[in-house]
Design a protein around this motif. Structure first.
Motif, PDB file in Angstrom:
ATOM      1  N   GLY A 181       0.916  -1.185  -0.105  1.00  0.00           N
ATOM      2  CA  GLY A 181       0.160   0.072   0.080  1.00  0.00           C
ATOM      3  C   GLY A 181       0.790   1.476   0.000  1.00  0.00           C
ATOM      4  O   GLY A 181       0.324   2.370  -0.014  1.00  0.00           O
ATOM      5  N   SER A 182       2.152   1.343   0.152  1.00  0.00           N
ATOM      6  CA  SER A 182       2.991   2.350   0.160  1.00  0.00           C
ATOM      7  C   SER A 182       3.365   2.749  -1.235  1.00  0.00           C
ATOM      8  O   SER A 182       4.287   3.533  -1.258  1.00  0.00           O
ATOM      9  N   MET A 183       2.990   2.035  -2.139  1.00  0.00           N
ATOM     10  CA  MET A 183       3.767   2.334  -3.465  1.00  0.00           C
ATOM     11  C   MET A 183       2.879   2.483  -4.654  1.00  0.00           C
ATOM     12  O   MET A 183       1.841   1.533  -4.684  1.00  0.00           O
ATOM     13  N   ARG A 184       2.953   3.544  -5.286  1.00  0.00           N
ATOM     14  CA  ARG A 184       1.950   3.632  -6.388  1.00  0.00           C
ATOM     15  C   ARG A 184       2.841   3.525  -7.750  1.00  0.00           C
ATOM     16  O   ARG A 184       4.121   3.795  -7.815  1.00  0.00           O
ATOM     17  N   SER A 185       2.073   3.061  -8.712  1.00  0.00           N
ATOM     18  CA  SER A 185       2.984   2.554  -9.946  1.00  0.00           C
ATOM     19  C   SER A 185       3.433   3.817 -10.706  1.00  0.00           C
ATOM     20  O   SER A 185       4.568   3.708 -11.264  1.00  0.00           O
ATOM     21  N   HIS A 186       2.461   4.829 -10.650  1.00  0.00           N
ATOM     22  CA  HIS A 186       2.874   6.099 -11.162  1.00  0.00           C
ATOM     23  C   HIS A 186       2.391   7.103 -10.375  1.00  0.00           C
ATOM     24  O   HIS A 186       1.307   7.109  -9.922  1.00  0.00           O
ATOM     25  N   THR A 187       2.994   8.446 -10.602  1.00  0.00           N
ATOM     26  CA  THR A 187       2.397   9.925 -10.146  1.00  0.00           C
ATOM     27  C   THR A 187       1.781  10.271 -11.388  1.00  0.00           C
ATOM     28  O   THR A 187       1.836  10.079 -12.384  1.00  0.00           O
ATOM     29  N   ASN A 188       0.923  11.530 -11.119  1.00  0.00           N
ATOM     30  CA  ASN A 188       0.392  12.201 -12.062  1.00  0.00           C
ATOM     31  C   ASN A 188       0.853  12.671 -13.300  1.00  0.00           C
ATOM     32  O   ASN A 188       0.631  12.630 -14.525  1.00  0.00           O
ATOM     33  N   PHE A 189       2.054  13.376 -13.009  1.00  0.00           N
ATOM     34  CA  PHE A 189       2.619  14.123 -14.059  1.00  0.00           C
ATOM     35  C   PHE A 189       4.132  13.482 -14.400  1.00  0.00           C
ATOM     36  O   PHE A 189       4.533  13.704 -15.475  1.00  0.00           O
ATOM     37  N   ASN A 190       4.820  12.963 -13.439  1.00  0.00           N
ATOM     38  CA  ASN A 190       6.101  12.360 -14.007  1.00  0.00           C
ATOM     39  C   ASN A 190       6.174  10.807 -14.195  1.00  0.00           C
ATOM     40  O   ASN A 190       7.174  10.404 -14.777  1.00  0.00           O
ATOM     41  N   HIS A 191       5.120  10.225 -13.963  1.00  0.00           N
ATOM     42  CA  HIS A 191       4.762   8.911 -14.693  1.00  0.00           C
ATOM     43  C   HIS A 191       6.017   7.787 -13.997  1.00  0.00           C
ATOM     44  O   HIS A 191       5.947   6.994 -14.782  1.00  0.00           O
ATOM     45  N   LYS A 192       6.461   8.329 -12.851  1.00  0.00           N
ATOM     46  CA  LYS A 192       7.367   7.372 -12.451  1.00  0.00           C
ATOM     47  C   LYS A 192       6.775   6.583 -10.922  1.00  0.00           C
ATOM     48  O   LYS A 192       5.940   7.154 -10.319  1.00  0.00           O
ATOM     49  N   ALA A 193       7.066   5.356 -10.793  1.00  0.00           N
ATOM     50  CA  ALA A 193       6.843   4.854  -9.482  1.00  0.00           C
ATOM     51  C   ALA A 193       7.077   5.699  -8.443  1.00  0.00           C
ATOM     52  O   ALA A 193       8.210   6.276  -8.410  1.00  0.00           O
ATOM     53  N   HIS A 194       6.343   5.518  -7.291  1.00  0.00           N
ATOM     54  CA  HIS A 194       6.896   6.202  -6.112  1.00  0.00           C
ATOM     55  C   HIS A 194       6.310   5.770  -4.928  1.00  0.00           C
ATOM     56  O   HIS A 194       5.088   4.798  -4.872  1.00  0.00           O
ATOM     57  N   THR A 414     -13.048  30.352  17.794  1.00  0.00           N
ATOM     58  CA  THR A 414     -12.158  29.973  16.953  1.00  0.00           C
ATOM     59  C   THR A 414     -11.066  29.252  17.678  1.00  0.00           C
ATOM     60  O   THR A 414     -10.306  29.865  18.498  1.00  0.00           O
ATOM     61  N   TRP A 415     -10.799  27.898  17.476  1.00  0.00           N
ATOM     62  CA  TRP A 415      -9.711  27.089  18.188  1.00  0.00           C
ATOM     63  C   TRP A 415      -8.404  27.524  17.848  1.00  0.00           C
ATOM     64  O   TRP A 415      -7.533  27.692  18.631  1.00  0.00           O
ATOM     65  N   GLY A 416      -8.393  27.654  16.498  1.00  0.00           N
ATOM     66  CA  GLY A 416      -6.982  28.012  15.858  1.00  0.00           C
ATOM     67  C   GLY A 416      -6.993  28.147  14.403  1.00  0.00           C
ATOM     68  O   GLY A 416      -8.046  28.014  13.686  1.00  0.00           O
ATOM     69  N   ILE A 417      -5.785  28.386  13.665  1.00  0.00           N
ATOM     70  CA  ILE A 417      -5.661  28.247  12.081  1.00  0.00           C
ATOM     71  C   ILE A 417      -4.666  27.063  11.764  1.00  0.00           C
ATOM     72  O   ILE A 417      -3.575  26.745  12.538  1.00  0.00           O
ATOM     73  N   GLU A 418      -4.908  26.645  10.956  1.00  0.00           N
ATOM     74  CA  GLU A 418      -4.084  25.655  10.012  1.00  0.00           C
ATOM     75  C   GLU A 418      -3.853  25.924   8.746  1.00  0.00           C
ATOM     76  O   GLU A 418      -4.693  25.757   7.949  1.00  0.00           O
ATOM     77  N   ALA A 419      -2.397  25.869   8.283  1.00  0.00           N
ATOM     78  CA  ALA A 419      -2.254  25.831   7.048  1.00  0.00           C
ATOM     79  C   ALA A 419      -2.294  24.550   6.187  1.00  0.00           C
ATOM     80  O   ALA A 419      -1.759  23.626   7.053  1.00  0.00           O
ATOM     81  N   GLN A 420      -2.558  24.418   5.024  1.00  0.00           N
ATOM     82  CA  GLN A 420      -2.679  23.185   4.615  1.00  0.00           C
ATOM     83  C   GLN A 420      -1.753  22.805   3.319  1.00  0.00           C
ATOM     84  O   GLN A 420      -1.595  23.696   2.359  1.00  0.00           O
ATOM     85  N   MET A 421      -1.004  21.855   3.256  1.00  0.00           N
ATOM     86  CA  MET A 421      -0.092  21.358   2.291  1.00  0.00           C
ATOM     87  C   MET A 421      -0.454  19.975   1.781  1.00  0.00           C
ATOM     88  O   MET A 421       0.240  18.993   2.192  1.00  0.00           O
ATOM     89  N   TRP A 422      -1.263  19.951   0.801  1.00  0.00           N
ATOM     90  CA  TRP A 422      -1.708  18.865  -0.137  1.00  0.00           C
ATOM     91  C   TRP A 422      -0.547  18.588  -1.237  1.00  0.00           C
ATOM     92  O   TRP A 422      -0.196  19.381  -1.710  1.00  0.00           O
ATOM     93  N   THR A 423      -0.279  17.368  -1.269  1.00  0.00           N
ATOM     94  CA  THR A 423       1.072  17.364  -2.074  1.00  0.00           C
ATOM     95  C   THR A 423       1.204  16.515  -3.336  1.00  0.00           C
ATOM     96  O   THR A 423       2.020  16.177  -3.756  1.00  0.00           O
ATOM     97  N   GLU A 424      -0.098  16.417  -3.852  1.00  0.00           N
ATOM     98  CA  GLU A 424      -0.280  15.651  -5.335  1.00  0.00           C
ATOM     99  C   GLU A 424       0.610  16.448  -6.318  1.00  0.00           C
ATOM    100  O   GLU A 424       1.310  15.894  -7.134  1.00  0.00           O
ATOM    101  N   TYR A 425       0.654  17.645  -6.089  1.00  0.00           N
ATOM    102  CA  TYR A 425       1.672  18.443  -7.273  1.00  0.00           C
ATOM    103  C   TYR A 425       2.861  19.017  -6.376  1.00  0.00           C
ATOM    104  O   TYR A 425       3.277  20.135  -7.142  1.00  0.00           O
ATOM    105  N   VAL A 426       3.135  18.506  -5.501  1.00  0.00           N
ATOM    106  CA  VAL A 426       4.367  18.982  -4.575  1.00  0.00           C
ATOM    107  C   VAL A 426       5.524  17.719  -4.509  1.00  0.00           C
ATOM    108  O   VAL A 426       5.323  17.257  -3.380  1.00  0.00           O
ATOM    109  N   PRO A 427       6.194  17.497  -5.487  1.00  0.00           N
ATOM    110  CA  PRO A 427       7.040  16.232  -5.322  1.00  0.00           C
ATOM    111  C   PRO A 427       8.216  16.322  -4.423  1.00  0.00           C
ATOM    112  O   PRO A 427       8.838  15.330  -4.271  1.00  0.00           O
TER     113      PRO A 427
END
Ligand code: ACM
Ligand code: ZN
Length: 533
Positions: A181-194, A414-427
């Motif tokens: 489950g920790s391995m994808r056969s390729h990523t969106n744009f660079n088409h390499k296994a990761h 408000t309990w607080g603030i959180e910045a979000q870093m989703w990484t599908e396009y952040v290799p």
């Protein structure tokens, strides 16, 4: 005058009185809270500054715990007569005083005027969400992010560890999760296994590193959606026992955990048991976002669960699922956080002790009001302006500066603030740093400084000093021209980001949904047949 980020509550200098100069004999006392500070000083000033060894010279940076100080995370700092005094109620306060002192020393090249600072945070929850599911970030990268969080006086690492595209945390009871489950056969744009994952020892090491920097770690186990990586290892977790591969593209997946089978709950509780051992900060994020109900609508197990528990519909089945998981955690002394549920009218059955990340794109005034009335704790994680994976054309530095930070007029709501870093396009870190900084500086001011900070102009005024500070940490920040984009760059970056829609596999999903309905019909027929036989 000093340019400190986040802006302290009060700061006063006087050039007529004696201040403090860093020198080879400077001693910090006691040393126990200050390893991170010492490393910074040695790297950026004279490497021979020993700071902690008692060489017989007078102590010059003096840290004192003072029970009478009002604020748990606050501190006072005074540079006077060749000494620096930092006083605080807790070690955390002393640690934050040293973060401020780092910035002062760097800005004044080690020669500080007489200064008095009083400082404490606006919000108690100041977070950064790191998605390690789409791209795996090695331990050393995570530690660099943690160092930078501490520098900005952030105190929560929300660590997104399970995703459609990858499972990142070793679970001893279910080894396939990391083997497969920790391995994808390729990523969106660079088409390499990761791929990649953290062993339990590595997780413990990172948690300890965070704790030394006064940062709590909230792991996210995202359920019932975003579970394709787990399903690819253990197909029984899905409604139709489907044979899937770890996801290779972004977008909302239609196969999610089955909420009707006891075997799903057993798996979820087993995973939580191991997470509880690894993450002692008593909070677990249980996801809850983007769980579409296409499979549940046709799944005989889910439909039976709806009927048996007198639930209104599939949305209520999700509330039932989240509540069960929350109850399990509560029994173990843990509480949970979820992404906000977008169908507010259907969240009425959801226990208000599950806190929410408010993460929508639009006007959420009504949703916020509703949930506050229910007594729910809320964190501001709004897409605009706190999704830092969005290009600068969507979330400009100015927008972050001008956000009020609070979800309502009353900060206490408000309990607080959180910045979000989703990484599908952040290799990699280079890209992550480019997107995160300088926006994180403005976010940290919203989270820590008094209401009204920063204005865009005060932030721009501080920017050169801030860039020097980031240089000291070797950060690949975006230059102001990119962080405050021109009309052309704004639209070009937006177009470039939108290319992702071509990878959302919309057509594939349509065909696959039709296939799944047929599979469900077959399972239902088998159940009837077996029931009769
Ligand atoms: C989210 O943006 N999936 C919470
Ligand atoms: Zn099901």
């Amino acid at each position: 005058m000093f340019n400190i980020i986040p802006q302290p509550v009060s700061i006063l200098t006087n050039s007529d009185r004696k201040g403090f100069t860093l020198h080879a004999g400077t001693i910090i006392s006691p040393y126990s809270f200050s390893e991170d500070f010492v490393k910074f000083v040695r790297k950026n000033f004279n490497k021979k500054i020993c700071l902690h060894e008692d060489t017989g010279e007078e102590k010059s940076i003096i840290l004192t715990l003072d029970e009478s100080f009002e604020y748990d995370e606050g501190y006072t700092l005074k540079c006077e007569n060749r000494r620096v005094y930092i006083n605080a109620k807790t070690e955390t306060g002393l640690f934050y005083g040293l973060q401020t002192l780092k910035q002062m020393l760097l800005q004044k090249e080690g020669k500080l005027p007489y200064t008095e600072i009083t400082d404490y945070p606006r919000f108690s929850y100041r977070g950064f969400m790191l998605d390690c599911g789409r791209y795996f970030y090695p331990v050393e990268d995570v530690k660099k992010i943690v160092d930078l969080m501490a520098l900005h006086k952030l105190n929560v690492l929300h660590w997104h560890l399970t995703e459609d595209q990858g499972w990142r945390v070793e679970i001893k009871k279910y080894p396939l999760l990391t083997v497969k489950g920790s391995m994808r056969s390729h990523t969106n744009f660079n088409h390499k296994a990761h791929g990649g994952y953290y062993t339990q020892e590595e997780i413990k090491d990172i948690v300890a590193y965070c704790h030394e920097r006064k940062i709590k770690v909230i792991p996210e186990y995202d359920i019932p959606g975003h579970s394709v990586a787990a399903i690819s290892c253990y197909p029984y977790l899905s409604c139709l026992d489907r044979d899937l591969e770890v996801a290779t593209h972004w977008g909302v997946k239609h196969d999610i955990l089955c909420a009707g089978k006891e075997s799903t709950y057993k798996f979820v509780y087993d995973v939580l048991d191991e997470l509880i051992e690894l993450f002692p900060d008593k909070i677990i994020h249980i996801g809850g976002d983007e769980a579409v109900k296409m499979r549940w609508e046709h799944c005989p197990h889910c439909q039976k669960a709806i009927k048996d528990n007198n639930l209104r519909d599939e949305d209520h089945l999700q509330m039932f699922f989240m509540a069960k998981v929350n109850d399990y955690l509560k029994e173990k002394g843990y509480s949970s956080i979820m992404w906000n549920y977008d169908k507010v009218e259907n969240a009425d059955t959801l226990n208000p002790d599950i806190a929410w990340d408010i993460c929508g794109m639009g006007d959420e005034t009504d949703l916020v009001k509703n949930e506050l009335n229910r007594g729910r704790k809320l964190i501001n994680t709004k897409c605009y302006p706190y999704y830092f994976d969005f290009p600068y054309g969507w979330n400009t530095l100015k927008m972050v500066c001008e956000d009020d930070g609070a979800l309502t007029d009353n900060d206490e709501e408000t309990w607080g603030i959180e910045a979000q870093m989703w990484t599908e396009y952040v290799p990699n870190m280079k890209r992550l740093e480019f997107l995160t900084f300088p926006r994180l500086g403005a976010m940290a001011e919203n989270a820590w400084a008094e209401r009204g900070y920063p204005s865009f102009s005060t932030f721009l005024h501080k920017a050169p000093t801030y860039c020097n500070l980031l240089d000291a940490y070797n950060v690949n920040y975006a230059p102001l021209k990119k962080a405050c984009p021109s009309f052309f760059y704004k639209h070009a970056s937006s177009l470039w980001f939108k290319r992702r829609v071509f990878h959302w596999q919309g057509l594939h999903n349509l065909i696959d949904d039709a296939k799944a309905v047929k599979e469900a019909e077959k399972i239902k027929a088998d159940i009837i047949k077996n029931g009769k036989s």
